[in-house]
Design an enzyme around this catalytic site. Structure first.
Site, PDB file in Angstrom:
ATOM      1  N   HIS A 200       0.823  -1.202   0.000  1.00 45.14           N
ATOM      2  CA  HIS A 200       0.000   0.000   0.000  1.00 45.14           C
ATOM      3  C   HIS A 200       0.863   1.260   0.000  1.00 45.14           C
ATOM      4  CE1 HIS A 200      -4.206  -1.469   1.393  1.00 45.14           C
ATOM      5  NE2 HIS A 200      -4.200  -1.174   0.125  1.00 45.14           N
TER       6      HIS A 200
ATOM      7  N   ARG B 211       2.375 -12.291  -1.680  1.00 46.70           N
ATOM      8  CA  ARG B 211       2.923 -10.944  -1.773  1.00 46.70           C
ATOM      9  C   ARG B 211       2.698 -10.114  -0.520  1.00 46.70           C
ATOM     10  NH1 ARG B 211      -0.877  -7.088  -4.375  1.00 46.70           N
ATOM     11  NH2 ARG B 211      -2.876  -8.083  -4.772  1.00 46.70           N
TER      12      ARG B 211
ATOM     13  N   ASN C 239       1.037  -8.531 -10.620  1.00 51.90           N
ATOM     14  CA  ASN C 239       1.085  -8.762  -9.170  1.00 51.90           C
ATOM     15  C   ASN C 239       0.756 -10.214  -8.845  1.00 51.90           C
ATOM     16  OD1 ASN C 239       1.414  -6.029  -9.279  1.00 51.90           O
ATOM     17  ND2 ASN C 239      -0.403  -5.513  -8.101  1.00 51.90           N
ATOM     18  N   ASP C 240      -0.386 -10.688  -9.324  1.00 49.54           N
ATOM     19  CA  ASP C 240      -0.779 -12.065  -9.040  1.00 49.54           C
ATOM     20  C   ASP C 240       0.047 -13.066  -9.832  1.00 49.54           C
ATOM     21  OD1 ASP C 240      -2.665 -12.302  -6.982  1.00 49.54           O
ATOM     22  OD2 ASP C 240      -4.266 -11.539  -8.250  1.00 49.54           O
TER      23      ASP C 240
ATOM     24  N   ARG D 169     -12.618  -4.752 -15.877  1.00 50.50           N
ATOM     25  CA  ARG D 169     -12.534  -6.106 -15.317  1.00 50.50           C
ATOM     26  C   ARG D 169     -13.815  -6.400 -14.554  1.00 50.50           C
ATOM     27  NH1 ARG D 169      -7.998  -6.926 -10.931  1.00 50.50           N
ATOM     28  NH2 ARG D 169      -9.531  -5.853  -9.631  1.00 50.50           N
TER      29      ARG D 169
ATOM     30  N   GLU E 199      -3.156 -14.099 -15.023  1.00 50.73           N
ATOM     31  CA  GLU E 199      -2.602 -13.967 -13.672  1.00 50.73           C
ATOM     32  C   GLU E 199      -2.101 -15.292 -13.131  1.00 50.73           C
ATOM     33  OE1 GLU E 199      -5.520 -11.001 -11.481  1.00 50.73           O
ATOM     34  OE2 GLU E 199      -6.591 -12.287 -12.902  1.00 50.73           O
TER      35      GLU E 199
ATOM     36  N   ARG F 107     -11.362  -1.380 -12.092  1.00 49.68           N
ATOM     37  CA  ARG F 107     -11.769  -2.366 -11.087  1.00 49.68           C
ATOM     38  C   ARG F 107     -13.206  -2.067 -10.667  1.00 49.68           C
ATOM     39  NH1 ARG F 107      -7.123   0.191  -9.233  1.00 49.68           N
ATOM     40  NH2 ARG F 107      -5.157  -0.936  -9.571  1.00 49.68           N
TER      41      ARG F 107
ATOM     42  N   CYS G 188      -1.328  -4.698 -16.879  1.00 51.62           N
ATOM     43  CA  CYS G 188      -2.075  -3.816 -15.979  1.00 51.62           C
ATOM     44  C   CYS G 188      -1.655  -3.980 -14.517  1.00 51.62           C
ATOM     45  CB  CYS G 188      -3.580  -4.032 -16.121  1.00 51.62           C
ATOM     46  SG  CYS G 188      -4.148  -5.672 -15.636  1.00 51.62           S
TER      47      CYS G 188
END
Length: 559
Positions: free
Chosen positions: A183, A444, A433-434, A321, A410, A285, A481
């Site tokens: 974050h 993560r 990320n995933d 998405r 992902e 999102r 993305c």
């Protein structure tokens, strides 16, 4: 001395260190001299005060920070947590000890769940600290205010602190914990804060130390020489000039277009994204419509929000998405069953397929919004792992009037059979990320394996290359993305591996645009090959830097 970490963006800052105060100590476990009813009144009052303060900060901050802070406020008002606090008070504990224990128990549960819910664990710690501070009549944890510009050094920052940083005073940020997808990193990138995170040796820095925070080179330079300070100052001026230059479309040095798109969590950020040069949206999102709701939003409610978004990008590509939720983002109307390992359970397209009416309603609302606006709507499904899932989604999209139906890549399985998936889907978008998390088998959110959660790892890059090659062979677009697209050098590598567009936090657009403009398609491929040939993530990044430097030097010395 140089302290290594992970830089966020290309920024550089020079200033003196001010350390953030340590966390409050654990409240003493002692019997209260008040009765449980009075202690309950104290606890509930402090929880309410903290919730209101977080909501106030959220309204002031806006954007992604507001979403995070409002989620924290909801934690402070969570009925289950409050009930747990009251139960502990019945055993004679003080309000501050009961709050500490209840929040700690909830935090441990979220960490065990992993995924989205695991991300909330650190936020929960921050709420707990604020409530305990209010109960003890102590200052809430927060950013110091020395009265002059400074470089903030901390173990990590809570979202409430990052969101409210005074950018006229905070020159740069250094944390010993965290990584590029934390974050702190995401909010720092959104606010264009010069930051180096995960710098373990930052604990050695003391108040008043002069440092250079060099995000572009993943370094914190302590006790810099006059020459180093002069060089950093010159780089700061050059970067400011780039940001002030007229916005142009993303492109490589030879003019090859690489559209630069924005990641958005709601339509509220659309205007700012356009101002910063977003050529469309690469990831919208939709979870904000569904999370914290007892029932799914109606088709009409969804259509209004989607229309609002699409209207902000007339003639531009907008990739939406569909709901990415499931056991790790529990929704009572989607999947209420508990799972031992929700990150590998009924989530994404699996959860939607299990509750098809929700997916049908969302696609119906999106098709209606598309018909009512001039944007170029593309819709993708999250967590695709098989061709069967791809065919299911694209068939349903066609039935309900969606023109372009694609997939999120992902999972390693989707990357490895990207050729077959792209025979069915109109496009692919890689969620780095995933993809990194699943490729490296490293959560993560766990600091113990943070060194493995790095999209520079050649194993991850190889999978990106598989998808890029499959897209090129079939003439199908392949976007990025995940947060990796916001890393200016990694963006070049991703394009070299076949990415045809990049989507990121809007504040990262200027740095990525400038980075791409330095290299031709052949350059990008050469830099990507250098990274792929390395053994690990750190080596891949260094190899890419060396290859990029050689290209720049050769071009500068060419007759």
């Amino acid at each position: 001395m140089e302290i290594k970490g992970t830089g966020i963006g290309l920024g550089v800052a020079v200033g003196s260190v001010v350390r953030m105060a340590d966390r409050l100590p654990e409240p003493v476990d002692r019997a209260s001299h008040l009765d449980p009813e009075r202690e309950a009144e104290r606890a509930k009052a402090s929880l309410s005060v903290v919730a209101e303060e977080l909501n106030r900060r959220g309204r002031q901050a806006g954007g992604a920070a507001q979403d995070v802070l409002e989620a924290q406020a909801m934690m402070a008002e969570d009925p289950t947590l409050i009930d747990d606090v009251v139960k502990r008070l019945a055993d004679g504990k003080t309000a501050e000890r009961a709050v500490f224990e209840a929040f700690a128990a909830f935090r441990d549960m979220l960490l065990g769940m992993g995924g989205y819910m695991g991300e909330r664990a650190a936020d929960l710690d921050d709420v707990s600290q604020r409530v305990v501070a209010h109960l003890l009549k102590l200052p809430a944890p927060g950013v110091p205010n020395p009265g002059h510009p400074f470089v903030l050094v901390a173990r990590d920052l809570a979202p409430a602190d990052t969101a409210m940083l005074d950018l006229t005073q905070v020159l740069g940020l250094v944390t010993s914990d965290g990584g590029p997808t934390s974050h702190t990193a995401i909010l720092a990138r959104e606010k264009s804060i010069v930051a180096v995170v995960g710098a373990a040796d930052a604990a050695s820095l003391a108040d008043g130390d002069m440092v250079i925070v060099d995000a572009a080179n993943d370094l914190v330079v302590t006790d810099p020489t006059p020459e180093q300070v002069a060089d950093a100052t010159e780089r700061i001026a050059e970067r400011a000039a780039r940001e002030a230059a007229p916005v142009t479309p993303g492109a490589l040095a030879d003019g090859t277009p690489v559209p630069l798109l924005a990641n958005l969590g709601s339509a509220d950020g659309a205007a700012e994204a356009v101002k910063l040069g977003a050529e469309g949206v690469g990831l919208f999102r939709t979870e904000f419509l569904f999370l914290d709701a007892n029932t799914a939003p109606s088709v009409r409610e969804q259509q209004e929000q989607y229309t609002r978004l699409l209207s902000a990008f007339p003639g531009s590509k907008v990739v939406v998405r569909v709901l990415d939720a499931g056991a790790d983002k529990p929704l009572a109307f989607l999947n209420a069953n508990e799972e031992e390992n929700p990150a590998l359970g009924l989530r994404g397209i699996r959860a939607l397929r299990h509750s098809e009416v929700i997916l049908r309603e969302q696609l119906t609302a999106l098709a209606a919004a598309d018909a009512a606006t001039d944007a170029d709507l593309w819709v993708m499904a999250p967590m695709i792992a098989t061709v069967d899932e791809t065919r299911y989604f694209t068939t349903l999209c066609a039935e309900l009037g969606i023109r372009y139906a694609g997939v999120m890549v992902e999972t390693p399985s989707a990357a490895l059979i990207a050729d077959r998936i792209l025979d069915v889907a109109a496009f692919a978008s890689i969620g780095t990320n995933d993809l990194t998390q699943y490729t490296m088998a490293a959560d993560r959110l766990l600091g113990t394996v943070a060194n493995l959660q790095d999209p520079w790892h050649p194993a991850v890059l190889r999978l990106v290359g598989e998808v890029g090659a499959a897209g090129a062979e079939r003439g199908k677009p392949v976007g990025i993305c995940g947060e990796a697209a916001a890393d200016p050098l990694l963006a070049v590598v991703l394009v070299g591996l076949g990415a045809t567009s990049l989507s990121m936090s809007p504040s990262a657009l200027a740095d990525v645009r400038a980075s791409l403009a330095r290299y031709t398609p052949d350059d990008a491929k050469a830099i990507a090959r250098a990274a792929l040939a390395a053994e690990g993530a750190a080596e891949a990044k260094l190899a890419a830097k060396d290859a990029a430097s050689e290209i720049t030097t050769a071009r500068a010395t060419a007759p």
